[in-house]
Design a protein around this motif. Structure first.
Motif, PDB file in Angstrom:
ATOM      1  N   UNK A 106      37.291  -0.203  37.476  1.00 12.53           N
ATOM      2  CA  UNK A 106      36.684   1.081  37.833  1.00 12.53           C
ATOM      3  C   UNK A 106      36.649   2.016  36.618  1.00 12.53           C
ATOM      4  N   UNK A 107      36.102   1.510  35.525  1.00 13.22           N
ATOM      5  CA  UNK A 107      35.945   2.368  34.348  1.00 13.22           C
ATOM      6  C   UNK A 107      34.576   2.146  33.707  1.00 13.22           C
ATOM      7  N   UNK A 108      34.222   3.090  32.876  1.00 14.05           N
ATOM      8  CA  UNK A 108      32.977   3.019  32.122  1.00 14.05           C
ATOM      9  C   UNK A 108      33.252   3.604  30.741  1.00 14.05           C
ATOM     10  N   UNK A 109      32.859   2.870  29.708  1.00 16.08           N
ATOM     11  CA  UNK A 109      33.061   3.378  28.349  1.00 16.08           C
ATOM     12  C   UNK A 109      31.715   3.860  27.815  1.00 16.08           C
ATOM     13  N   UNK A 110      31.660   5.135  27.481  1.00 22.81           N
ATOM     14  CA  UNK A 110      30.385   5.729  27.064  1.00 22.81           C
ATOM     15  C   UNK A 110      30.544   6.484  25.757  1.00 22.81           C
ATOM     16  N   UNK A 111      29.424   6.660  25.068  1.00 23.43           N
ATOM     17  CA  UNK A 111      29.436   7.472  23.854  1.00 23.43           C
ATOM     18  C   UNK A 111      29.222   8.945  24.204  1.00 23.43           C
ATOM     19  N   UNK A 112      29.579   9.777  23.257  1.00 21.63           N
ATOM     20  CA  UNK A 112      29.602  11.226  23.504  1.00 21.63           C
ATOM     21  C   UNK A 112      28.249  11.791  23.893  1.00 21.63           C
ATOM     22  N   UNK A 126      25.980   0.366  39.150  1.00 21.76           N
ATOM     23  CA  UNK A 126      27.071  -0.596  39.318  1.00 21.76           C
ATOM     24  C   UNK A 126      27.725  -0.436  40.699  1.00 21.76           C
ATOM     25  N   UNK A 127      27.105   0.348  41.562  1.00 19.45           N
ATOM     26  CA  UNK A 127      27.623   0.540  42.922  1.00 19.45           C
ATOM     27  C   UNK A 127      28.824   1.472  42.969  1.00 19.45           C
ATOM     28  N   UNK A 128      29.016   2.253  41.908  1.00 22.14           N
ATOM     29  CA  UNK A 128      30.205   3.100  41.822  1.00 22.14           C
ATOM     30  C   UNK A 128      29.807   4.565  41.629  1.00 22.14           C
ATOM     31  N   UNK A 129      30.817   5.417  41.528  1.00 26.77           N
ATOM     32  CA  UNK A 129      30.571   6.855  41.414  1.00 26.77           C
ATOM     33  C   UNK A 129      31.275   7.412  40.195  1.00 26.77           C
ATOM     34  N   UNK A 130      30.528   8.154  39.352  1.00 28.27           N
ATOM     35  CA  UNK A 130      31.176   9.021  38.372  1.00 28.27           C
ATOM     36  C   UNK A 130      31.006  10.435  38.906  1.00 28.27           C
ATOM     37  N   UNK A 131      32.089  11.047  39.367  1.00 26.15           N
ATOM     38  CA  UNK A 131      31.956  12.228  40.230  1.00 26.15           C
ATOM     39  C   UNK A 131      31.764  13.567  39.544  1.00 26.15           C
ATOM     40  N   UNK A 132      31.844  13.629  38.226  1.00 26.71           N
ATOM     41  CA  UNK A 132      31.620  14.925  37.574  1.00 26.71           C
ATOM     42  C   UNK A 132      30.183  15.356  37.893  1.00 26.71           C
ATOM     43  N   UNK A 133      30.006  16.605  38.280  1.00 28.26           N
ATOM     44  CA  UNK A 133      28.696  17.042  38.762  1.00 28.26           C
ATOM     45  C   UNK A 133      28.543  18.535  38.538  1.00 28.26           C
ATOM     46  N   UNK A 134      27.407  18.935  37.964  1.00 26.35           N
ATOM     47  CA  UNK A 134      27.208  20.375  37.719  1.00 26.35           C
ATOM     48  C   UNK A 134      25.728  20.670  37.529  1.00 26.35           C
ATOM     49  N   UNK A 135      25.382  21.925  37.601  1.00 26.01           N
ATOM     50  CA  UNK A 135      23.982  22.323  37.504  1.00 26.01           C
ATOM     51  C   UNK A 135      23.278  21.805  36.268  1.00 26.01           C
ATOM     52  N   UNK A 213      36.812   7.368  34.315  1.00 17.17           N
ATOM     53  CA  UNK A 213      37.212   6.773  35.594  1.00 17.17           C
ATOM     54  C   UNK A 213      36.015   6.730  36.535  1.00 17.17           C
ATOM     55  N   UNK A 214      35.850   5.620  37.208  1.00 15.87           N
ATOM     56  CA  UNK A 214      34.840   5.519  38.255  1.00 15.87           C
ATOM     57  C   UNK A 214      35.542   5.391  39.602  1.00 15.87           C
ATOM     58  N   UNK A 215      34.799   5.665  40.652  1.00 10.83           N
ATOM     59  CA  UNK A 215      35.373   5.628  41.999  1.00 10.83           C
ATOM     60  C   UNK A 215      34.442   4.850  42.916  1.00 10.83           C
ATOM     61  N   UNK A 216      34.969   4.423  44.057  1.00 12.00           N
ATOM     62  CA  UNK A 216      34.062   3.823  45.041  1.00 12.00           C
ATOM     63  C   UNK A 216      33.022   4.859  45.435  1.00 12.00           C
TER      64      UNK A 216
END
Ligand code: 2HG
Ligand code: ZN
Length: 470
Positions: A106-112, A126-135, A213-216
């Motif tokens: 449940x991880x993802x490695x990304x560049x800046x 990937x069927x998962x959630x990266x939950x950070x969310x903003x306008x 971190x990714x989540x279900x």
């Protein structure tokens, strides 16, 4: 190394595709709110961590400042350079690779330079959630999110950016690379070095990549626009909803009538979902997995109990994705409505959630005698974070308002927040805008430690000069 040699070397390191010509660099030299406008000796976009490291090594040797920049959506000028001859703007936009997704870990490695919405999409694929969310998710970037410890609309459930990181890769001021990308859930081998860089606004090094971190992925969302009896009722309702859903509340956003009115006035597509006007609203959302009709009935049970307790006076529950988006528009586009109205003086403040009602009540009362203004307050009430914004009286320009009464109003908002044990910067950071506030409200011990950290990691003071404590 003299400056012009250093600049020539930096240009050679990033190559022609990595140098942004002065005429194209203009938007990068001011912040999105246009509070600050700067100059830079050179604006570059390195393509890799190795190039970043080489650039920093040259800057270090020549004593040139380095101003890292992501999507340039910040609120405090943290990514705006100001010293024409002595600062290099380092845009991370070209570093936008998703390096890896680990579905078992449940991880993802990304560049800046990965745009937040692109990171969300990659997780979703990937069927998962990266939950950070903003306008600003369509343009802000992961590096900036981590460097400012961004918050946003789902912190109540998932935490701030800091809570969503397992490791980072950082280019240090001298050009060394600190690589902590193991993606381990447990690693107690020494100090937590990544913690230093998260929220440091680029004053200690340049974050170039991260393990997130990714989540279900939740299968069902329930969203309601609720007229609530007042801020106290809103806080009680958030706690009730958390208790009675097994903590499935993903967002709890408060909106005052005055903010809603701005949206209704300034955005033609906005509609009030309720028949009569109310003073206070809560946008409440739960994210769940399982039988949708069971999720709905549990949500309705919570709202029914809140209704009976007098917390809720009226409700509109979204029955489709379109309706959900229409409700979210009323909250997410308040900043845009403020902008269209001519702009606002913004206060991004936090207290313990239980003190929100007193904060609102006292702020309204104590600001009133200090000079004419219009209020627009709203925000992440579930996190105890309000955006307590002030608009000039009708017919007065923002600039004049700022000069005439802005200072006194802002001082009262921050003093009151401090009296209630709160923070003058909940999620937007310090940058240039709030340097003096940091000095004013942080304890001498905290300031001394911050300066010690800065001096230890960046002894030549090249990283994002003039920001935070630099
Ligand atoms: C939001 O929550 C952002 O919409 C912006 O943090 C807040 O513009 C503001 O004051
Ligand atoms: Zn916010």
């Amino acid at each position: 190394v003299n400056t012009s040699d250093a600049l020539a070397r930096i240009a050679a390191i990033v190559g022609p595709a990595g140098v942004i010509a002065p005429r194209d660099a203009q938007p990068l030299l001011r912040d999105q709110r246009e509070l600050f406008r700067g100059e830079a000796a050179l604006v570059v976009r390195p393509a890799s961590t190795a190039e970043c490291a080489e650039v920093l090594a040259v800057c270090h040797a020549a004593g040139l400042g380095v101003v890292p920049q992501g999507g340039n959506t910040g609120y405090c000028g943290g990514a705006t350079p100001f010293d024409a001859g002595r600062q290099v703007l380092l845009s991370l936009t070209r570093m936008h690779r998703i390096r890896e997704i680990d579905p078992l870990g449940f991880t993802m490695t990304v560049e800046a330079g990965v745009v937040l919405a692109a990171a969300q999409r990659a997780a979703e694929e990937a069927g998962l959630l990266f939950p950070l969310s903003m306008g600003s998710e369509g343009s802000c970037q992961i590096g900036g999110n981590l460097s400012t410890n961004a918050g946003g609309l789902a912190v109540l459930r998932y935490g701030t950016a800091r809570d969503l990181v397992l490791g980072i890769e950082v280019v240090l001021p001298s050009g060394g690379v600190l690589s902590e990308l193991k993606g381990l859930r447990k690693d107690n081998a020494g100090y937590d070095l990544r913690a230093l860089f998260l929220g440091a606004e680029g004053t200690l090094g340049v974050i170039t990549a991260a393990v997130l971190k990714l989540l279900p992925r939740p299968q069902v969302y329930e969203t309601a626009w609720l007229a609530v009896a007042g801020p106290q009722a809103a806080c009680e309702l958030v706690a009730r909803a958390r208790r009675e859903t097994g903590d499935q509340v993903s967002s709890a956003e408060y909106v005052s009538r005055r903010s809603l009115d701005l949206v209704l006035e300034r955005l033609p597509e906005a509609r009030d979902p309720l028949d009569v006007a109310h003073e206070h609203y809560l946008l409440l959302e739960i994210a769940a997995t399982g039988d949708p009709s069971l999720v709905r009935s549990r949500f309705e049970t919570v709202l029914q109990a809140a209704f009976e307790a007098g917390e809720v006076r009226d409700a509109a529950i979204a029955d489709s994705g379109t309706q959900r988006a229409a409700l979210w528009l009323l909250r997410e586009r308040i900043p845009e409505a403020e902008r269209r109205d001519g702009g606002s003086i913004k206060h991004d403040i936090a207290v313990r959630i239980g003190r929100i009602p007193e904060l609102i009540e006292r702020a309204e009362a104590e600001l009133a005698p200090l000079g004419a203004h219009r209020l627009s307050f709203y925000g992440h009430i579930g996190d105890g974070n309000l955006h307590f914004n002030l608009l000039p009286p009708v017919g007065v320009a923002l600039e004049a308002f700022r000069e005439r009464t802005g200072g006194a109003l802002t001082r009262r908002v921050y003093d009151l927040t401090a009296e209630l044990g709160g923070s003058f910067s909940a999620e937007h950071g310090v940058g240039i805008l709030k340097r003096d506030e940091l000095e004013h409200y942080k304890s001498p011990e905290a300031l001394r430690l911050m300066r010690a950290v800065k001096a230890a990691l960046d002894p030549r003071g090249i990283m994002n000069p003039g920001k935070v404590v630099g």
